[in-house]
Design a protein around this motif. Sequence first.
Motif, PDB file in Angstrom:
ATOM      1  N   UNK A   1      20.111  -0.157  15.739  1.00 23.27           N
ATOM      2  CA  UNK A   1      20.312   1.009  16.599  1.00 23.27           C
ATOM      3  C   UNK A   1      19.061   1.316  17.413  1.00 23.27           C
ATOM      4  N   UNK A   2      17.904   1.179  16.804  1.00 24.44           N
ATOM      5  CA  UNK A   2      16.652   1.439  17.507  1.00 24.44           C
ATOM      6  C   UNK A   2      16.456   0.457  18.647  1.00 24.44           C
ATOM      7  N   UNK A   3      16.750  -0.816  18.401  1.00 21.10           N
ATOM      8  CA  UNK A   3      16.596  -1.829  19.458  1.00 21.10           C
ATOM      9  C   UNK A   3      17.608  -1.591  20.589  1.00 21.10           C
ATOM     10  N   UNK A   4      18.833  -1.205  20.216  1.00 23.83           N
ATOM     11  CA  UNK A   4      19.840  -0.923  21.241  1.00 23.83           C
ATOM     12  C   UNK A   4      19.410   0.270  22.100  1.00 23.83           C
ATOM     13  N   UNK A   5      18.799   1.264  21.455  1.00 26.29           N
ATOM     14  CA  UNK A   5      18.291   2.430  22.194  1.00 26.29           C
ATOM     15  C   UNK A   5      17.209   2.000  23.179  1.00 26.29           C
ATOM     16  N   UNK A   6      16.300   1.138  22.729  1.00 31.90           N
ATOM     17  CA  UNK A   6      15.227   0.658  23.599  1.00 31.90           C
ATOM     18  C   UNK A   6      15.772  -0.151  24.779  1.00 31.90           C
ATOM     19  N   UNK A   7      16.771  -0.991  24.513  1.00 35.18           N
ATOM     20  CA  UNK A   7      17.338  -1.811  25.578  1.00 35.18           C
ATOM     21  C   UNK A   7      18.007  -0.941  26.630  1.00 35.18           C
ATOM     22  N   UNK A   8      18.730   0.105  26.179  1.00 36.10           N
ATOM     23  CA  UNK A   8      19.364   1.013  27.135  1.00 36.10           C
ATOM     24  C   UNK A   8      18.321   1.761  27.961  1.00 36.10           C
TER      25      UNK A   8
ATOM     26  N   UNK B   1      22.685   5.943  29.785  1.00 39.89           N
ATOM     27  CA  UNK B   1      22.498   7.229  29.098  1.00 39.89           C
ATOM     28  C   UNK B   1      23.544   7.422  28.005  1.00 39.89           C
ATOM     29  N   UNK B   2      24.796   6.988  28.266  1.00 38.84           N
ATOM     30  CA  UNK B   2      25.820   7.092  27.220  1.00 38.84           C
ATOM     31  C   UNK B   2      25.477   6.190  26.039  1.00 38.84           C
ATOM     32  N   UNK B   3      24.869   5.033  26.338  1.00 38.26           N
ATOM     33  CA  UNK B   3      24.468   4.134  25.258  1.00 38.26           C
ATOM     34  C   UNK B   3      23.377   4.739  24.396  1.00 38.26           C
ATOM     35  N   UNK B   4      22.428   5.430  25.030  1.00 41.88           N
ATOM     36  CA  UNK B   4      21.345   6.059  24.276  1.00 41.88           C
ATOM     37  C   UNK B   4      21.878   7.189  23.405  1.00 41.88           C
ATOM     38  N   UNK B   5      22.810   7.984  23.933  1.00 43.47           N
ATOM     39  CA  UNK B   5      23.404   9.070  23.151  1.00 43.47           C
ATOM     40  C   UNK B   5      24.190   8.516  21.967  1.00 43.47           C
ATOM     41  N   UNK B   6      24.891   7.402  22.187  1.00 39.84           N
ATOM     42  CA  UNK B   6      25.669   6.793  21.103  1.00 39.84           C
ATOM     43  C   UNK B   6      24.749   6.300  19.987  1.00 39.84           C
ATOM     44  N   UNK B   7      23.625   5.686  20.368  1.00 40.01           N
ATOM     45  CA  UNK B   7      22.698   5.196  19.347  1.00 40.01           C
ATOM     46  C   UNK B   7      22.020   6.344  18.611  1.00 40.01           C
ATOM     47  N   UNK B   8      21.829   7.472  19.298  1.00 39.55           N
ATOM     48  CA  UNK B   8      21.280   8.657  18.625  1.00 39.55           C
ATOM     49  C   UNK B   8      22.214   9.109  17.506  1.00 39.55           C
ATOM     50  N   UNK B   9      23.528   9.128  17.784  1.00 42.00           N
ATOM     51  CA  UNK B   9      24.479   9.523  16.746  1.00 42.00           C
ATOM     52  C   UNK B   9      24.477   8.529  15.599  1.00 42.00           C
ATOM     53  N   UNK B  10      24.394   7.244  15.928  1.00 40.61           N
ATOM     54  CA  UNK B  10      24.373   6.222  14.881  1.00 40.61           C
ATOM     55  C   UNK B  10      23.155   6.397  13.982  1.00 40.61           C
TER      56      UNK B  10
END
Length: 265
Positions: free
Chosen positions: A239-246, A9-18
């Motif tokens: 960032x989109x791919x990182x969000x999907x992976x998280x 969840x922290x990873x998804x929030x971080x990618x949202x900011x990015x």
Amino acid sequence: MIRALYTSATGMKAQEMLIDVTANNLANVNTTAFKRSQVNFADLIYSTQKPAGTEIAAGVQTPTGMQVGTGVRPVSTNKLFLNGTLQQTGNALDVAIEGEGFFRVDLPSGEARYTRDGSFRMDSAGQLVTADGYILAGGVRVPPGVTIDKINIGTDGTVTAVQGGATNATLNLGQMQIVRFVNPSGLSSEGSNLYAESAASGPETQGVPGVDGMGTLRQHALEGSNVEVVTELIGLISAQRAYEINSRAIRAGDEMLSTTTEMIR
């Protein structure tokens, strides 16, 4: 509860900011003198289950420990003050800074703000102002009877003009000065192409263009945005791919919980 749910969840929030920062960069790709922002991340505190060097027998120590991370957090966003491409405009009051430095403008409240947007205009009193009407510091004033096309701004900031009439006398209208900061990335972005001094940026250092490391001025030109669309799009995809992976990690944790629940039944 599986820790991976909260970590991902922290990873998804971080990618949202990015993605938010990247979207702002792309939105300002044509903004005069805009400086792109980047997001800096740091890992969160670790859960130490076994410290490195733990003695497991007499005279025997483990070469490594056992630590599990708990995610990521955004640390800061900072402006990258790399010069943008100069664009020729042909307007005598358009001035670009080549190198370090900012123009200082004065707000109606008396506070100082700083900008690299040199698209100046003249107000009713002949003073050079920004598009929002903020007065350029330095006291440059164009007297009545002098047309804009007769104004010359040197690389050192000297402003002169040729007065019409039989004499064609050259008038000295003032001196443009620029300022710089020890840490320009510490400036506070105020919108409208303006920055404000902060404790992190340090105080302004005023100087003459082209002297002591100050940038020089280029008349009839404006500095473009330093946003590179291709670079931003690559970052957006990453960032989109990182969000999907998280999100998949969260799904995997949920499936493990579901399997455990079914075992109990």
